[in-house]
Design a protein around this motif. Structure first.
Motif, PDB file in Angstrom:
ATOM      1  N   THR A 157       0.817  -1.216   0.000  1.00  0.00           N
ATOM      2  CA  THR A 157       0.000   0.000   0.000  1.00  0.00           C
ATOM      3  C   THR A 157       0.852   1.268   0.000  1.00  0.00           C
ATOM      4  N   PHE A 158       1.757   1.362   0.956  1.00  0.00           N
ATOM      5  CA  PHE A 158       2.548   2.585   1.092  1.00  0.00           C
ATOM      6  C   PHE A 158       3.445   2.803  -0.118  1.00  0.00           C
ATOM      7  N   MET A 159       4.148   1.767  -0.560  1.00  0.00           N
ATOM      8  CA  MET A 159       5.085   1.915  -1.667  1.00  0.00           C
ATOM      9  C   MET A 159       4.372   2.225  -2.979  1.00  0.00           C
ATOM     10  N   PHE A 160       3.275   1.505  -3.249  1.00  0.00           N
ATOM     11  CA  PHE A 160       2.580   1.726  -4.517  1.00  0.00           C
ATOM     12  C   PHE A 160       1.862   3.073  -4.533  1.00  0.00           C
ATOM     13  N   SER A 161       1.524   3.596  -3.363  1.00  0.00           N
ATOM     14  CA  SER A 161       0.823   4.879  -3.314  1.00  0.00           C
ATOM     15  C   SER A 161       1.675   6.022  -3.848  1.00  0.00           C
ATOM     16  N   PHE A 162       2.984   5.802  -3.999  1.00  0.00           N
ATOM     17  CA  PHE A 162       3.845   6.841  -4.559  1.00  0.00           C
ATOM     18  C   PHE A 162       3.522   7.106  -6.024  1.00  0.00           C
ATOM     19  N   VAL A 163       2.878   6.153  -6.693  1.00  0.00           N
ATOM     20  CA  VAL A 163       2.414   6.411  -8.059  1.00  0.00           C
ATOM     21  C   VAL A 163       1.444   7.582  -8.044  1.00  0.00           C
ATOM     22  N   ARG A 164       0.507   7.541  -7.114  1.00  0.00           N
ATOM     23  CA  ARG A 164      -0.463   8.649  -6.985  1.00  0.00           C
ATOM     24  C   ARG A 164       0.229   9.926  -6.545  1.00  0.00           C
ATOM     25  N   GLN A 165       1.222   9.819  -5.660  1.00  0.00           N
ATOM     26  CA  GLN A 165       1.921  11.013  -5.192  1.00  0.00           C
ATOM     27  C   GLN A 165       2.685  11.694  -6.323  1.00  0.00           C
ATOM     28  N   ILE A 166       3.267  10.903  -7.216  1.00  0.00           N
ATOM     29  CA  ILE A 166       3.977  11.484  -8.367  1.00  0.00           C
ATOM     30  C   ILE A 166       3.001  12.245  -9.255  1.00  0.00           C
ATOM     31  N   ILE A 167       1.865  11.620  -9.532  1.00  0.00           N
ATOM     32  CA  ILE A 167       0.861  12.250 -10.391  1.00  0.00           C
ATOM     33  C   ILE A 167       0.385  13.574  -9.797  1.00  0.00           C
ATOM     34  N   SER A 168       0.320  13.627  -8.469  1.00  0.00           N
ATOM     35  CA  SER A 168      -0.233  14.807  -7.791  1.00  0.00           C
ATOM     36  C   SER A 168       0.820  15.845  -7.424  1.00  0.00           C
ATOM     37  N   ILE A 226       7.519  -2.247  -9.723  1.00  0.00           N
ATOM     38  CA  ILE A 226       7.004  -0.885  -9.552  1.00  0.00           C
ATOM     39  C   ILE A 226       7.089  -0.445  -8.096  1.00  0.00           C
ATOM     40  N   LEU A 227       6.945  -1.404  -7.167  1.00  0.00           N
ATOM     41  CA  LEU A 227       6.823  -1.078  -5.746  1.00  0.00           C
ATOM     42  C   LEU A 227       8.032  -0.325  -5.207  1.00  0.00           C
ATOM     43  N   LEU A 228       9.227  -0.672  -5.670  1.00  0.00           N
ATOM     44  CA  LEU A 228      10.418   0.053  -5.220  1.00  0.00           C
ATOM     45  C   LEU A 228      10.773   1.201  -6.159  1.00  0.00           C
ATOM     46  N   ALA A 229      10.396   1.066  -7.434  1.00  0.00           N
ATOM     47  CA  ALA A 229      10.731   2.110  -8.411  1.00  0.00           C
ATOM     48  C   ALA A 229       9.940   3.388  -8.154  1.00  0.00           C
ATOM     49  N   ALA A 230       8.671   3.258  -7.753  1.00  0.00           N
ATOM     50  CA  ALA A 230       7.814   4.440  -7.578  1.00  0.00           C
ATOM     51  C   ALA A 230       8.342   5.412  -6.521  1.00  0.00           C
ATOM     52  N   PRO A 231       8.656   4.955  -5.296  1.00  0.00           N
ATOM     53  CA  PRO A 231       9.184   5.916  -4.312  1.00  0.00           C
ATOM     54  C   PRO A 231      10.529   6.501  -4.725  1.00  0.00           C
ATOM     55  N   PHE A 232      11.355   5.689  -5.410  1.00  0.00           N
ATOM     56  CA  PHE A 232      12.648   6.216  -5.871  1.00  0.00           C
ATOM     57  C   PHE A 232      12.449   7.355  -6.857  1.00  0.00           C
ATOM     58  N   VAL A 233      11.600   7.154  -7.868  1.00  0.00           N
ATOM     59  CA  VAL A 233      11.356   8.191  -8.878  1.00  0.00           C
ATOM     60  C   VAL A 233      10.779   9.442  -8.222  1.00  0.00           C
ATOM     61  N   TYR A 234       9.871   9.253  -7.275  1.00  0.00           N
ATOM     62  CA  TYR A 234       9.252  10.393  -6.594  1.00  0.00           C
ATOM     63  C   TYR A 234      10.312  11.254  -5.916  1.00  0.00           C
ATOM     64  N   TYR A 235      11.160  10.644  -5.102  1.00  0.00           N
ATOM     65  CA  TYR A 235      12.138  11.426  -4.348  1.00  0.00           C
ATOM     66  C   TYR A 235      13.272  11.922  -5.238  1.00  0.00           C
ATOM     67  N   PHE A 236      13.601  11.166  -6.269  1.00  0.00           N
ATOM     68  CA  PHE A 236      14.657  11.621  -7.196  1.00  0.00           C
ATOM     69  C   PHE A 236      14.216  12.917  -7.876  1.00  0.00           C
TER      70      PHE A 236
END
Length: 270
Positions: A114-125, A253-263
């Motif tokens: 849940t937490f890791m995949f939610s970064f997909v939504r955080q990136i979009i927003s 995707i689960l680890l890639a999403a938070p990485f892309v967000y913070y990068f």
């Protein structure tokens, strides 16, 4: 292989349509469904895992996604405390020798899925260009998977992790990194030429993001393999023909999403 190709031909246009649509409700509901199915697959993969804890994890994941995520910075700490307190109280009042294990699996499932995949939504927003940036996640993760598979199948001789994932090779891993880096670089060129977004050294950022992201996403795939080997299963499910379950398709995707967000947030100072 035929089933994998058919599933990709059908699934990718649907995913693209949802991500590029302006319908935020459709997008959020789709991401929530993916999270709920993936979390359920994770919990079901553990033998003798108490179904009540599964419902607790899924219930709190729903609350997190709907009520906490929109204002994450101010709500996350309180949510984690309440989640932990609820798990502890439930485990005390419905005592079992397996409860310590059940608590661990419940909480890890929430964090890992849940937490890791939610970064997909955080990136979009994150800003006006979030719907463009989010494609870095899928391009890097799935390009790494595809190139790793193709190169490993063709040139793979040296095993990467023989006991954990015997089909993965060092050559495939390197091929995945190179392929994903090139695709990230190409996507960076597309962004600069076909959108209004511009930033100094953005192509260099795209290259670096591709290299590190490809390594991280392939590690995410290995984490999923670790869980499957521990539980003695081949796939997390069979909802996607040729791929397995939702987690089998989205594990990288689960680890890639938070990485892309913070990068993006740190390097581009967004």
């Amino acid at each position: 292989m035929k089933q994998r190709i058919i599933s990709s031909v059908i699934g990718l246009p649907i995913l693209i349509g949802i991500l590029v649509s302006k319908n935020s409700i459709l997008l959020n509901v789709t991401l929530l469904i993916i999270i709920m199915i993936g979390l359920n697959e994770f919990y079901k993969s553990f033998k003798n895992f108490n179904a009540n804890y599964s419902m607790i994890g899924i219930g709190f994941s729903f609350l997190y996604y709907v009520f906490v995520l929109p204002n994450l910075s101010s709500n996350l700490g309180l949510f984690i405390i309440l989640f932990s307190i609820f798990l502890v109280f439930y485990s005390v009042f419905f005592y079992s020798k397996q409860n310590a294990k059940n608590i661990s699996i419940t909480f890890i499932g929430f964090f890992y899925i849940t937490f890791m995949f939610s970064f997909v939504r955080q990136i979009i927003s994150m800003n006006a260009y979030g719907s463009i940036f989010v494609w870095f996640v899928f391009i890097i993760a799935w390009s790494a998977d595809t190139f790793a598979y193709a190169v490993g199948k063709t040139f793979g001789k040296n095993k990467l992790t023989p006991e954990l994932s015997p089909n993965k090779s060092i050559e495939g891993f390197v091929g995945g990194v190179i392929g994903a880096t090139l695709m990230a670089f190409l996507y960076g060129i597309i962004i600069l030429n076909f959108s209004e977004f511009h930033a100094n050294n953005f192509l260099y950022f795209s290259l670096i993001m591709g290299v590190i992201g490809a390594v991280i996403s392939q590690c995410g795939d290995l984490v999923a393999s670790l869980i499957k080997r521990f539980n003695g299963i081949k796939d997390f499910g069979n909802i996607i023909p040729g791929h397995g379950g939702i987690l089998d398709r989205f594990d990288s995707i689960l680890l890639a999403a938070p990485f892309v967000y913070y990068f993006i947030k740190i390097m581009l100072k967004i």
